[in-house]
Structures are given as structure tokens and as C-alpha cells.
Design an enzyme around this catalytic site. Structure first.
Site, PDB file in Angstrom:
ATOM      1  N   ASP A  84       6.264  -3.741   6.280  1.00 24.38           N
ATOM      2  CA  ASP A  84       5.170  -4.048   7.199  1.00 24.38           C
ATOM      3  C   ASP A  84       5.649  -4.763   8.457  1.00 24.38           C
ATOM      4  O   ASP A  84       4.849  -5.346   9.167  1.00 24.38           O
ATOM      5  CB  ASP A  84       4.099  -4.896   6.490  1.00 24.38           C
ATOM      6  CG  ASP A  84       4.657  -6.235   6.017  1.00 24.38           C
ATOM      7  OD1 ASP A  84       5.857  -6.489   6.227  1.00 24.38           O
ATOM      8  OD2 ASP A  84       3.888  -7.025   5.423  1.00 24.38           O
ATOM      9  N   ASN A  85       6.965  -4.738   8.721  1.00 27.18           N
ATOM     10  CA  ASN A  85       7.431  -5.364   9.958  1.00 27.18           C
ATOM     11  C   ASN A  85       8.658  -4.628  10.488  1.00 27.18           C
ATOM     12  O   ASN A  85       9.435  -4.047   9.722  1.00 27.18           O
ATOM     13  CB  ASN A  85       7.732  -6.843   9.752  1.00 27.18           C
ATOM     14  CG  ASN A  85       8.938  -7.080   8.863  1.00 27.18           C
ATOM     15  OD1 ASN A  85      10.064  -7.143   9.346  1.00 27.18           O
ATOM     16  ND2 ASN A  85       8.709  -7.197   7.556  1.00 27.18           N
ATOM     17  N   ASP A 140      10.069  -6.296  -3.844  1.00 28.76           N
ATOM     18  CA  ASP A 140       8.991  -6.875  -3.040  1.00 28.76           C
ATOM     19  C   ASP A 140       8.843  -8.321  -3.485  1.00 28.76           C
ATOM     20  O   ASP A 140       8.687  -8.580  -4.671  1.00 28.76           O
ATOM     21  CB  ASP A 140       7.673  -6.120  -3.236  1.00 28.76           C
ATOM     22  CG  ASP A 140       6.650  -6.468  -2.158  1.00 28.76           C
ATOM     23  OD1 ASP A 140       6.434  -7.670  -1.925  1.00 28.76           O
ATOM     24  OD2 ASP A 140       6.079  -5.537  -1.559  1.00 28.76           O
ATOM     25  N   CYS A 148       0.042 -19.537  32.276  1.00 28.64           N
ATOM     26  CA  CYS A 148      -1.005 -20.162  33.094  1.00 28.64           C
ATOM     27  C   CYS A 148      -2.392 -19.610  32.772  1.00 28.64           C
ATOM     28  O   CYS A 148      -3.386 -20.329  32.869  1.00 28.64           O
ATOM     29  CB  CYS A 148      -0.692 -19.986  34.579  1.00 28.64           C
ATOM     30  SG  CYS A 148       0.706 -21.011  35.086  1.00 28.64           S
ATOM     31  N   ARG A 205      -6.536  -1.212  -1.305  1.00 30.26           N
ATOM     32  CA  ARG A 205      -5.742  -0.017  -0.997  1.00 30.26           C
ATOM     33  C   ARG A 205      -4.435   0.061  -1.777  1.00 30.26           C
ATOM     34  O   ARG A 205      -3.818   1.109  -1.827  1.00 30.26           O
ATOM     35  CB  ARG A 205      -5.469   0.085   0.512  1.00 30.26           C
ATOM     36  CG  ARG A 205      -4.714  -1.080   1.032  1.00 30.26           C
ATOM     37  CD  ARG A 205      -4.892  -1.387   2.488  1.00 30.26           C
ATOM     38  NE  ARG A 205      -4.038  -2.499   2.824  1.00 30.26           N
ATOM     39  CZ  ARG A 205      -4.299  -3.753   2.494  1.00 30.26           C
ATOM     40  NH1 ARG A 205      -5.401  -4.058   1.860  1.00 30.26           N
ATOM     41  NH2 ARG A 205      -3.462  -4.718   2.813  1.00 30.26           N
ATOM     42  N   ALA A 255       0.831  -1.216   0.000  1.00 25.53           N
ATOM     43  CA  ALA A 255       0.000   0.000   0.000  1.00 25.53           C
ATOM     44  C   ALA A 255       0.863   1.262   0.000  1.00 25.53           C
ATOM     45  O   ALA A 255       0.687   2.145  -0.843  1.00 25.53           O
ATOM     46  CB  ALA A 255      -0.930  -0.018   1.212  1.00 25.53           C
ATOM     47  N   LYS A 262       4.068  -8.260  -7.202  1.00 27.22           N
ATOM     48  CA  LYS A 262       3.741  -6.858  -6.905  1.00 27.22           C
ATOM     49  C   LYS A 262       4.709  -5.883  -7.578  1.00 27.22           C
ATOM     50  O   LYS A 262       4.290  -4.895  -8.176  1.00 27.22           O
ATOM     51  CB  LYS A 262       3.750  -6.617  -5.389  1.00 27.22           C
ATOM     52  CG  LYS A 262       2.551  -7.181  -4.666  1.00 27.22           C
ATOM     53  CD  LYS A 262       2.584  -6.784  -3.191  1.00 27.22           C
ATOM     54  CE  LYS A 262       1.339  -7.313  -2.483  1.00 27.22           C
ATOM     55  NZ  LYS A 262       1.334  -6.952  -1.058  1.00 27.22           N
TER      56      LYS A 262
END
Length: 1051
Positions: free
Chosen positions: A569-570, A497, A625, A508, A471, A521
């Protein structure tokens, strides 16, 4: 630019013109998207999935019923239309009575050189219609008469004369039609909203409603609620809340939402509780979003008595000044039929004089004590300009306001917003002349009017690395094409990419179309952006950035770059690229979005800190837990379901395959810490012996038994260890506060959720063994009738840990004899020739693969155990899939801000105050800008340094031999008066003063690269020209000093 009514290029000529025209989009495969149609289509969750998490289903349905008019199809109008169409409204009508001019090509990305002289709306219509086949897109070239306007929910005016704005604004306000007015003038932007006198606001911020656990409620006027001190409640005074599960003071349960007043981070007051029953224990308090009504003034009324949203608190006096300035600008355009000439002193002086007149005639609410004449002059200098980044920013905001107008979702702009980016102008102030800024019949004329022809040449020569074509990457490429980045001799954009296009991207990532789905992409983005500007030079790659691709993105590659733009994106990839930019000393443009929130950071060598200099706090993890035995929220059961998925369908299969392929796997497993050896060997035994299926019926039986284990037997065991009435050592009920008392479930073949679970679990289990599955629910129900489930009896010797602290401190010894027994019981790999299992990687976006079916069923069954409200598939996918909500409006606005910073980088601005880091939240709406932080300064002796500095050491000596460790240490002692106490390369320790003497003697005479190769067990690749070494040093007085890293050249 602004023209008189009737001028070529104006939106509104005076002579009669043709009416509505709709050009159908080309007939092409649509990857599941319906064709543009007038009827309300069912919501396509595959297309809108990321936006749905921002807006919600009800808002999307309201958008699907909304008809929007966008008047003015220059750069700003097409940006707004693009974002609204991607958003999924019912219909968009594009209105423009003007023809395309050279200057329009500066930012109108759907106009091409061959379109000059054609109507802008008609040319743009088919290209905009391709963005979303659910939206009817038509072109209209007639006058904006009242009958025509009555068919729209929202009217958006761009680049329109004030006279038209006032006339249409009065009409729309009277008819209940919502109005957005947007305008950009070079480096200035303006936005106005009028959504009527009685707008219902359903959700002011878009955040998930908060909830907290109650520990006490007083009988008082007002009653005071105290929450458990596990976490702050997060409420604000004026919020409304509701209560449930309160014991004792039951009058609170299910009552009407009540307004609160916050008293502290864990307390707030409510209504009069003196007549209520005594509070005993428990309870959950939840925030409730109560719709409220807000009222807007009409455009004429608001023009006279304005309210402003401040976009930059360092410039809080500017909106009122620009409110006068823009009115004066409209007068100038009306008198001259054109905007002020670029950087023309005569026109600037006239605009200042007009502003003085406007100010004198203004009501006291709008009148300024003194005009900022310098600001008005700058408005005159750049008003003829048309900049793609400014249109992207204002266009993103205007489109979001339009969606707010349709839906009542998020707080609108009340009512004027002004924005400027004057820091983009040359830092020396007077460097531009009128001559440099004259139009040249070029596609960049709108930009040359602001910055002159010199910058245009520089932009064309830039070499940029764009990391990511999602995007943000798509928006960056569009802006690069419009401003001419890498479009000249010697210029180039390299975009990488590794992803392929998926349907959910189309909402988007606007360079892609349905027929691009499954293609790469970077390749499709390159092809699409060359349609916008054939001069752009783009090279597309499909590489992931990281150590593995350093032979490609090597010294030669980085050294010829002018800068890097991240569209990632990370965080890990961002930090990696940040380290590369610091090492190669290249500017970095960093940005990100999350729903309606966005941020921009600019990193400038030797000036600012880097991206990695500051980090967000880590995400809060759920205690083990809590997950295993004491969940109290749907997030806990969804995380548990994800862990189940990994532990049933991925990890066992991976372990089996390693056991079969690697003779030393068991030996390595037995060396693992704690209970891991036992867990792995037991899992191997289950997978290969005890639970290995041979048919679909075996898989169904396994799934049924596993259902009983998790939702009945384990709960019976938990209640055996901790009965419902159990008290703690202090006498308080064990099952209270965050511990919800569970109940076992009884399997029912007629319960759809129970059958969903067995169907998904059995199919996934079958897949791991390469067995065929089934989707036949009736046949599954029949199979289940014959499955024998043994009766469960709780075991008295099972220990269940109540807290993570208790869990970690209970290091029960593992019985080595039992481990050897388990090892002996495993079938030998040579007895299983050709057998292998198939681990399953979780994939949330394929609705046919049973992954989300399993997660939803597993989580909601566990939620039923603990009386936690269940989550639907949509919400479950968001939480379990860790999906980042996303919407095109935020992306457009953020990238607009990035490219405004790019102008400064290319010009070489060197003052910290010229740059702007930005944060925005379009839902609130909130905008915050600040100077980037300077790179922190350090010092040793009288030498000052920052993260951008380093020691340059030439490893190869003049005689062709490489420096030894001893020579390296001596070099720092002689040249820098530093005693090196430690040297490391990455995670490899090359030297330390406390090394054993024999090892030290051996290393001192070895070349540095040989030591690196021996310690790290890898030789530096041929692409590596230098090593990065970290030092610990003492100064001459023996004090530890912090020093820069070393770039140790080896070639």
C-alpha cells in the site's frame, strides 16, 4: 460448463424442487457488527469506512435497501455474491438447483471436496453469510418463477442458458427489475446489463466536484469566464457549474446550474450575460453533478442490436465477433447438453458452422462481414474451462454493475462487454492436445480443460513470495489456492505482513472475520486459504520488507523463488521490492487500487522495464504561506490542523525527551540551520517551564489560551499588517483572488465547536504530560468561566511573509546571545529526575482518542475564520488521514488480471506482446491494456545492456585474498577497456579520480570490503554474499559512458 435444463449441475432443473432455505451464520463474537437482520441497520462507518469514500453515504443507504438475486453458484456466481455481500446490500438470495461437481472446485472457493454432490447454493450460504452480518443471505433451490422474481431490485444470472436469459430478461425489463447477465467460458468473459428504460444516473464518475477561482467574466452572449491561472480548471464541455462570492455580477451567485463549453484550460463560456451587472472581482465556480436519465434496451432487443464497451482497443473488432460466438456456443450446449470438448477439432468445427448460421440470421447491426474463425475455434477449445482469475475479473465487474443498478452511482456498462485473455495460451499456438485437457476427477479439472495437465504440475511446484496480506493479498491467496499455485510437491507460498486485523479491513479483506480482529493478518489469511484448498503450502511471516529484514530475505531465500507478487500500500516498499527483483532477476507481479481505479504491471527479467523505470508525478504540495496565513480551501485548513497536531502533541514531547536523555542534544540543536535552533529552544522552554501543566485545570487553561492565539489574536495581527481595504503596489486589492480576507472569532463557551476544540486539545495536552483528562463537558464549561484571557494588542514589528519566495529569501540573522539566554533558562535534566513526556502519534481510526476531534475542530474553526465551507468528520478523516478509498469489486477485478498474467509467467512466455499491463476504472467504465514497455537499451562500445544486466566480479582471488581497489580498477581497464572514474556503494563514495592524493594512495592497496566498512562505518552482514557497486567510466577515447552496475562477490 453448460448443461441442459434438468442436467445434474445445472442451475435450473425441470422437476419441482425445494424452496427457500436460510441457514443462520454461526453464533460468534462480531466485533461490533450486528447480526444478519431484515431491518435497515444504521450505517456502520467503522466497517464501511474505506468504501464510504468511494460510494458516499446516500449510495450506501440505497444499497442497504436493495435485495439481490444471484442465480448460479459456481465460481462466477460465488465471486459476484461475495463482492455484493461485502458491499453491504440489504439481502442476497443465492439460487442454484445444481449440485457441486469436481470441475466447480477450480474456482468456487466456498466448495470443498466433501461438498461434491450437494446443492451449491445451500453449501455456499453459511460461508457467504459470514462475510457481512448486516446482510441477510438465503439459499433458494426452487424454479425462477415470476412471483418469486418480483421481490428483487436486481437479478444476476450466471452460467445460464440463453433461453432462460431471454425469458427472464423480457420479464425483468417489463417489471422494472434490473438485470445483470454474466458468463465466463475458459479464457473468455461476457457481461450484459439492462437497468430499464428510465434509469436516473446521479454521478457518472465518482470524482470529487471540481472548483476554480474566477478572475474575470465578460458581458457577452455567451459570457466568457476566465479562471485564475494558478491551475487549469479541469472542466469539460457539457459540465454544469454554479457560482458563489462573485462581486459585481451578482446574478451569477446562487443561480441554477448552467452548462458550459470549454474554450481553453483557463476559460469557458456560460449563458448570455449581457443583461447582468458588470463583473468587479472574485468568485468561485464549482462543478455540479446534475442527475440524468439513461435508457437500456431489453436483452432480446439488445441481443439483436448490440452496443459494446471495448475492454482492449488492440482487439476492438472482437466484441462483435464474440457476440456471435457466444450465441453459437449456447446453441451448441442446447443441442449436445455439454460445451465443446477441450481442444477437440470436431467440436470446434461444429461451433464455427453454428456461428456462420447465427451470423447469417443476425440483423445488419450485429452481422459480421466475415467471421474470425480462428477466434471462434479458440472459444470452442476453452469453453469447457472454468478459471478462477477470469471469474474474479468478470465477477468484480458484475458486482460493481449490480451496485450501480441499486444506486444510480457511476456509469453502467452500455450494454455488452466481452473480454478475452487468449495470450495466456502457449505461445507456440499448437502445443495442447485433447488428451492433455481431459478431466481427471481433480479439483483443477476446470483449469486443465484450458491449459492441460502439464501446466498444472508446474503451478504446483512454484515458490512465490507474496508481500502483503491486505485486500489485494487476500484476493491473491484465494486465486493461488484455486489455480493450485504452490499446492504440489516442492511448491510454497511465503506471505509476509506485519499488520493486525482491524474492523475496517473486514469490508474488503474477505479472508478475515469479525472474530479475527486484533490477530495477525498473515496467520489468519494462511488459515482461511487452507480451508479453500488444503493442499496449498503457505508459510506466514510478520516482517516488514526492507534493509532490516535482508538477513531473512537473503540470497538463499530469493534464489529459490520463482516469482514475487506485491500486495503493498505504499510506493517506497514497492520500489524496494522492485529493486530486489531486478537484482535477483525474478518476475514481479505489481498491482494497486484506488477506489474504482486499478492497475496491473508485470515485470519480466530481461524483457520488460521494471516498476521503478517510470514514476508518478509527485503530489502537489501546499505553499507554506498559504497554510500559515492565506488558506482558501478546506484541504488547506485540514493540513494546517495536522501540522498543529504534530507541533503541539508530538514534536515538543520528542524534543523534551531527547533533551533529558542526550547531553549533546542542545549542542546539536545550536548547529541546525536558519531559525530551527530558536524554534526548538523556545519550544523546550514552553514545555518545561512556561506552559508545563500540573493539573487538568492547567490543561484547560492552556487549551483556552491557545484557542485565542490561533483563532483571534493571530487573525487580528494579520489584519493589522494587511487591513481589509489594503491595495498592492499595482493598485489591486490585497485581499482578492486566492487570498480570502479573514475575521477573528470570539470565544463562546456555548458554541459546541469551541468546546469540542478545548476538550480535545486539553485532553491531548494532558496525555503528553501523563496527566488524567476528562470527558465532562459541563465541568469543562465551568472551568472555562474562570480562565482569564488577556486582551490582545497587535504588535507593530511583526513581519508576515506574503509568499514562500519572500519567506525563503528572508534569512534574518538569529541572535546568538538570545539563544544562549534561552539555553541558560532551561532546567537542568538532573533537576527533573524520572520526568518524561509522552509524544502522541496521530491515529485516525480510533474515535475515542480525541485525535480526529481535535483535527475536525481545529480545521473547521480556521475555515470559519476565512469563510471556507467546513468539512464533516467523515470528509475530514479522508483528507487529514490521507485515506485511500477502497472497494472489494476493484480489488477482485485487478487481482483477476494479475493472475491471468501469472499463467503466462509460469509458462515462461518470452514475447513482449503476450503480456498485458492494465488500467481500469469501474466507475466510467474504462479499461486500457498495453504491452509492457521493453527494458530501455544502452550501449558502450558494441556491448548492449539493460537494467537486467550487470558486471559479475569475483572479489575473492584464487589465493584466498580479496581484490584491492587498484586490482578492481585494473580489472575493468584490462577486461572491459573502461577507465573507472568513480565507484560508490549505496550513498558511500569509495573512489573518485578527484580524491586528494594522500587518501587515494591509502585506499588503492586496501581490499574493497575494508574501504566499504571504513566509509560507511558498517561491516557487510554475514548474510551478504555480494556488494552492489555503481561505476562512472570513460572509454578509451576519454568519453563518459553509461555502464551496468557491478555485483561484487565477497563470499
Amino acid at each position: 460448463t453448460c448443461q441442459r435444463v434438468g442436467e445434474p449441475g445445472s442451475n435450473c432443473p425441470s422437476e419441482p424442487v425445494r424452496g427457500v432455505r436460510s441457514v443462520p451464520p454461526p453464533r460468534v463474537p462480531t466485533a461490533g457488527m450486528a447480526k444478519n437482520s431484515g431491518s435497515e441497520a444504521p450505517l456502520d462507518e467503522g466497517l464501511y469506512s474505506r468504501q464510504l469514500y468511494v460510494l458516499g453515504r446516500e449510495t450506501m443507504r440505497m444499497l442497504q435497501r436493495s435485495r439481490i438475486l444471484v442465480s448460479g453458484l459456481r465460481g462466477l456466481g460465488v465471486e459476484i455474491a461475495k463482492n455484493i455481500i461485502l458491499g453491504g446490500v440489504k439481502a442476497v438470495t443465492l439460487h442454484d438447483q445444481g449440485t457441486a461437481q469436481w470441475a466447480d472446485l477450480s474456482s468456487q472457493f466456498y466448495l470443498r471436496e466433501e461438498d461434491i454432490g450437494k446443492n451449491r447454493a445451500e453449501v455456499s450460504q453459511p460461508r457467504l453469510a459470514e462475510l457481512n452480518s448486516y446482510v441477510t443471505v438465503t439459499a433458494y433451490t426452487g424454479p425462477l418463477v415470476e412471483d418469486f422474481l418480483s421481490g428483487f431490485q436486481v437479478v444476476v444470472l450466471t452460467n445460464s442458458p440463453l433461453e432462460d436469459q431471454l425469458r427472464l430478461g423480457e420479464f425483468c425489463h417489463g417489471r422494472g427489475i434490473k438485470l445483470v447477465v454474466a458468463d465466463t467460458r475458459g479464457l473468455f468473459g461476457q457481461l450484459f446489463c439492462d437497468f430499464g428504460e428510465d434509469m436516473v444516473l446521479t454521478d457518472p464518475n465518482g470524482e470529487q466536484p471540481l472548483s476554480a477561482m474566477v478572475s474575470m467574466v465578460t458581458k457577452d452572449n455567451p459570457g466568457v469566464v476566465t479562471c485564475l491561472d494558478e491551475a487549469r480548471h479541469g472542466f469539460e464541455s457539457g459540465d454544469c457549474v454554479s457560482f458563489s462570492e462573485v462581486q459585481g455580477m451578482v446574478q451569477l451567485n446562487g443561480s441554477q446550474p448552467m452548462e458550459i463549453k470549454v474554450l481553453g484550460p483557463y476559460t469557458f463560456s456560460i449563458c448570455d450575460t449581457t443583461s447582468f451587472s458588470d463583473y468587479i472581482r472574485g468568485g468561485i465556480v464549482r462543478q455540479v453533478k446534475v442527475p440524468k436519465r439513461i435508457s437500456f434496451k431489453s436483452l432480446p432487443a439488445s441481443l439483436a442490436q448490440p452496443d459494446f464497451v471495448v475492454t482492449d482497443f488492440a482487439k476492438c473488432s472482437r466484441p462483435a465477433q464474440l457476440h456471435i460466438g457466444f450465441q453459437a456456443l449456447h446453441r451448441f450446449c442446447a443441442q449436445h447438453g455439454r460445451p465443446p470438448r477441450p481442444h477437440n477439432e470436431e467440436d470446434a468445427t461444429e461451433l464455427v458452422a453454428l456461428a456462420q448460421v447465427v451470423n447469417a440470421q443476425s440483423l445488419p447491426e450485429a452481422q459480421q462481414g466475415s467471421l474470425n474463425e480462428d477466434l471462434i475455434r479458440k472459444l470452442a477449445y476453452v469453453a469447457a474451462g472454468d478459471l478462477a482469475p477470469m471469474n474474479a475479473f468478470i465477477g468484480g465487474l458484475a458486482a460493481q454493475e449490480t451496485m450501480k443498478a441499486c444506486s444510480g452511482k457511476f456509469m453502467p456498462i452500455m450494454q455488452w462487454l466481452y473480454f478475452d485473455a487468449l495470450e495466456c495460451l502457449p505461445e507456440d499456438g499448437g502445443a495442447l492436445t485433447e488428451e492433455e485437457c481431459l478431466p481427471r476427477q481433480s479439483r483443477y479439472d476446470g483449469q486443465v480443460a484450458v491449459f492441460g495437465s502439464g501446466l498444472q504440475g508446474k503451478l504446483g511446484e512454484q515458490k512465490y513470495f507474496l508481500v502483503g496480506a491486505g485486500a489485494i493479498g487476500c484476493e491473491l491467496l484465494k486465486n493461488f489456492a484455486m489455480i493450485g499455485l504452490g499446492c504440489g510437491d516442492g511448491g510454497e507460498i511465503t506471505v509476509t505482513d506485519m499488520d493486525t486485523i482491524e474492523k475496517s479491513n473486514l469490508n474488503r479483506q474477505f479472508l478475515f472475520r469479525p472474530w479475527d480482529v486484533t490477530q495477525l493478518k498473515s496467520d489468519r489469511a494462511r488459515a482461511a486459504v487452507r480451508q479453500m484448498n488444503p493442499s496449498i503450502r503457505v508459510t506466514s511471516h510478520q516482517n516488514r520488507v526492507g534493509p532490516d529484514t535482508e538477513p531473512i530475505y537473503n540470497d538463499d531465500f530469493f534464489q529459490r523463488l520463482d516469482g514475487v507478487a506485491n500486495a503493498l500500500d505504499n510506493v517506497d516498499a514497492r520500489m524496494y521490492m522492485d529493486r530486489r527483483c531486478v537484482y535477483y532477476r525474478k518476475p514481479l507481479l505489481e498491482s494497486g487500487t484506488l477506489g474504482t481505479k486499478g492497475n496491473v504491471q508485470v515485470v519480466i527479467p530481461f524483457l520488460t522495464e521494471s516498476y521503478s523505470s517510470s514514476q508518478d508525478p509527485p503530489e502537489k504540495s501546499i505553499p507554506i504561506c498559504t497554510l500559515k496565513n492565506f488558506p482558501n480551501a478546506i484541504e488547506h485548513t485540514l493540513q494546517w490542523a495536522r501540522d498543529e497536531f504534530e507541533g503541539l502533541f508530538k514534536q515538543p514531547a520528542e524534543n523534551v525527551n531527547q533533551y533529558l536523555a542526550d547531553p549533546k542534544f542542545v549542542e546539536r540543536t545550536l548547529r541546525l540551520a536558519g531559525t530551527q535552533p530558536l524554534e526548538v529552544l523556545e519550544a523546550l522552554q514552553r514545555s518545561l517551564v512556561l506552559q508545563r501543566p500540573h493539573s487538568w485545570a492547567d490543561c484547560v487553561a492552556w487549551a483556552c489560551h491557545h484557542w485565542h492565539t490561533q483563532y483571534a489574536n493571530n487573525i487580528w495581527q494579520l489584519l493589522h499588517n494587511f487591513p481589509p481595504q489594503q491595495l498592492t503596489s499595482s493598485g489591486a486589492p490585497f485581499w482578492s483572488g486566492p487570498k480570502r480576507c479573514p475575521h477573528p472569532l470570539t470565544f463562546d463557551v456555548n458554541n459546541p465547536l469551541h468546546l469540542d476544540y478545548v476538550m480535545a486539545a486539553a485532553n491531548l495536552f494532558a496525555q503528553t504530560y501523563g496527566l488524567p483528562g476528562s470527558r465532562d463537558r459541563a465541568a469543562l464549561a465551568t472551568l472555562l468561566q474562570s480562565v482569564q484571557v488577556p486582551e490582545f494588542t497587535p504588535k507593530p514589528d511583526i513581519k508576515i511573509h506574503v509568499s514562500d519566495q519572500e519567506l525563503h529569501s528572508s534569512n534574518a540573522p538569529v541572535d546568538n546571545g538570545h539563544l544562549q539566554e534561552l539555553k541558560a533558562m532551561l532546567p537542568s535534566p538532573d533537576k527533573l529526575p524520572g520526568f518524561k513526556m509522552h509524544p502522541i502519534d496521530f491515529e485516525k481510526d480510533d474515535d475515542s482518542n480525541f485525535h480526529m476531534d481535535f483535527i475536525v475542530a481545529a480545521s473547521n474553526l480556521r475555515a470559519e475564520n476565512y469563510d471556507i465551507p467546513p468539512a464533516d468528520r467523515h470528509q475530514s478523516k479522508l483528507i487529514a488521514g490521507k485515506i485511500s478509498p477502497a472497494i472489494a469489486t476493484t480489488t477482485a477485478a485487478v487481482v483477476g488480471l494479475v493472475c491471468l498474467e501469472l499463467y503466462k509467467v509460469v509458462q515462461g512466455h518470452r514475447q513482449l506482446r503476450s503480456y498485458k499491463n492494465g488500467f481500469l476504472n469501474l466507475a466510467l467504465p474504462f479499461f486500457g491494456f498495453s504491452e509492457p514497455l521493453a527494458a530501455p537499451r544502452h550501449r558502450y562500445y558494441d556491448q548492449e545492456w539493460t537494467l537486467w544486466d550487470r558486471f559479475e566480479v569475483q572479489g575473492l582471488q584464487p589465493d584466498g585474498k580479496e581484490m584491492t581497489l587498484q586490482q578492481f580498477l585494473d580489472y575493468f581497464k584490462t577486461e572491459h577497456k573502461l577507465e573507472v572514474t568513480m565507484v560508490s556503494e549505496g550513498v558511500s563514495m569509495l573512489y573518485s579520480f578527484f580524491m586528494p592524493a594522500a587518501k587515494l594512495r591509502e585506499r588503492l592497496d586496501q581490499p574493497m570490503t575494508e574501504i566499504v566498512s571504513r566509509v560507511s562505518k558498517r561491516r557487510p552482514g554475514r548474510h551478504v554474499r555480494a556488494l552492489v557497486l555503481e561505476l562512472c567510466c570513460n572509454d578509451v577515447s576519454g568519453e563518459d559512458v553509461e555502464v551496468p552496475y557491478v555485483r561484487y562477490a565477497i563470499r
